[in-house]
Enzyme design. Sequence first.
Site, PDB file in Angstrom:
ATOM      1  CE  LYS A 177      -2.062   2.628   3.011  1.00  0.00           C
ATOM      2  NZ  LYS A 177      -2.109   3.920   2.258  1.00  0.00           N
ATOM      3  CD  GLU A 180      -3.470   8.843   1.545  1.00  0.00           C
ATOM      4  OE1 GLU A 180      -3.801   9.603   2.483  1.00  0.00           O
ATOM      5  OE2 GLU A 180      -2.839   7.784   1.721  1.00  0.00           O
ATOM      6  CD  GLU A 233       3.023  11.429  15.793  1.00  0.00           C
ATOM      7  OE1 GLU A 233       3.541  12.322  16.475  1.00  0.00           O
ATOM      8  OE2 GLU A 233       3.512  11.039  14.691  1.00  0.00           O
ATOM      9  CB  THR A 234       1.005   6.245  11.310  1.00  0.00           C
ATOM     10  OG1 THR A 234       0.570   7.570  10.978  1.00  0.00           O
ATOM     11  CG2 THR A 234       0.223   5.236  10.496  1.00  0.00           C
ATOM     12  CD  GLU A 252      12.984   3.972   8.215  1.00  0.00           C
ATOM     13  OE1 GLU A 252      12.788   5.097   8.744  1.00  0.00           O
ATOM     14  OE2 GLU A 252      13.220   3.816   7.017  1.00  0.00           O
ATOM     15  CB  CYS A 286      12.824   9.046   8.143  1.00  0.00           C
ATOM     16  SG  CYS A 286      13.740   7.832   7.191  1.00  0.00           S
ATOM     17  CD  GLU A 384      10.230  12.987  11.299  1.00  0.00           C
ATOM     18  OE1 GLU A 384      11.103  12.449  10.604  1.00  0.00           O
ATOM     19  OE2 GLU A 384       9.200  12.399  11.668  1.00  0.00           O
TER      20      GLU A 384
END
Length: 490
Positions: A177, A180, A233-234, A252, A286, A384
Amino acid sequence: MPAWPEKMYIDGKWVDGRSETNWTITNPATREPLAEIALANASDVDLAVTAARRAFDKGEWPRLDPLQRGRLLYKLAERIRESAEDLAMTDTLNIGKPIRDTLGFDIPCGADVIESYAGLPDKIAGHSYGGLPDNVTMQFREPMGVIAAIVPWNYPMTNAAIKLAPILACGNTVVLKPSEVSPLSALMLAKMAEEVGFPPGVINVIHGTGAEAGTALVKHPGINKIAFTGRYETGAQLMEAAKDGMKGVLLELGGKTPSVVFPDAPLDHVVNGVITGIFCHLGQICVAGSRLLVHESQHDELLERIIAKAQSLKQGDPTDPEMHLGCLATPTHCGFVRSRVEQAKQEGARLVLSGDISDDPLDCFYPPTIFDQVSPDMAVAKEEVFGPVLSVMTFKTEEEAIRIANDSDFGLMANIWSTDGTRALRVARELQAGRISINGGGYLRPNVPIYGYKKSGFGAELGFIEAAHEFCNSKSVIYSLATEKSPWPE
């Protein structure tokens, strides 16, 4: 303009979404629409996982001669190289990254990763353990099953390759996935895999929002493991969802990379390294070097040289090979970066480099930004930003530098600049980060694993031995050679 699929790729077929809801992919630099793609819902996710499950449980892929799996991966790498210009332009148009970067690094890196893992399948091995004279004990490594691979928008094709290569090399099937925001090159990659002969169901690509498609994917009982790159958070939400079925998780996540510059550092190299580390892709990386920790004796000279170098960078049309900088990926993300910059100003950080900032909320171009006199407790030093924002701090002693560098919830990467090798290695041992670069040695290589400390995640991204651990199951087999068994009870 390159041609790309706009449907989902499931079980070797290009299919429409069952939700009948479309998402417009937009060029952030021009605001022009690029494509209309179908968004996946839970029903589409189930279709994709079922296909991957069938391909794993009953198909040839996990049972294929490992050399044949390797040959297909190698063919895919070559196909990527043949289509490098189209893939690079796709990612440039999709997320605003300069063509000099997508063509010069992103696409070649993706091909290199897949080619490198093409040599792994026949080298995945278990062990034979010493034991009693009448026993032979063996460990087998076997493909794990169906892997959900979820990747962000900042390196669309490269991130897809980094996930797919080890997963497929180990004999698993996958549901990929992409974000989007940037699914186009992942769909092109699926088409190339189809063309070189990957069996149906081995690779499935769906596109949808994290809230709907992502949640359905990680909760699906047919998934064995989740490999995710994205926001902390995800990742935390994903871990909660993975408890249903006790799925394996590889995360990661975010970073707040410090660049620690000692008095003996080679400043010419430091300037180039710092500029690249924070302003390449406008800091949407990142491992972006967003915190500069410089010894107080070098602060003025180094900051002056960094500002001068940053001012020489050309920013504009991402499709122009002369441009060093493009734009941020979405207006929403650009608004987030703006809010972080305003917060830093309010907290008292001194803005020493900025540029023209449009009042238009849809304008995604944001200039290189540098704050001096940042204290470690400010949000810009701790959280971040994922944008072209550098925070400059000073230190007096090695111990203070280590303390400031480790004063973060994240620990993905750290940079050390020093010509004193003993000190560099000593500091590397003390820094709380999964990847340490000394004097600019941070180039991504497929055989070198990437780890995370603290909120930067866990598990190993890339690496060969590590991939076998992450994407294979292990079983112990104890073979008794005794012809007579001791009775129990006597």
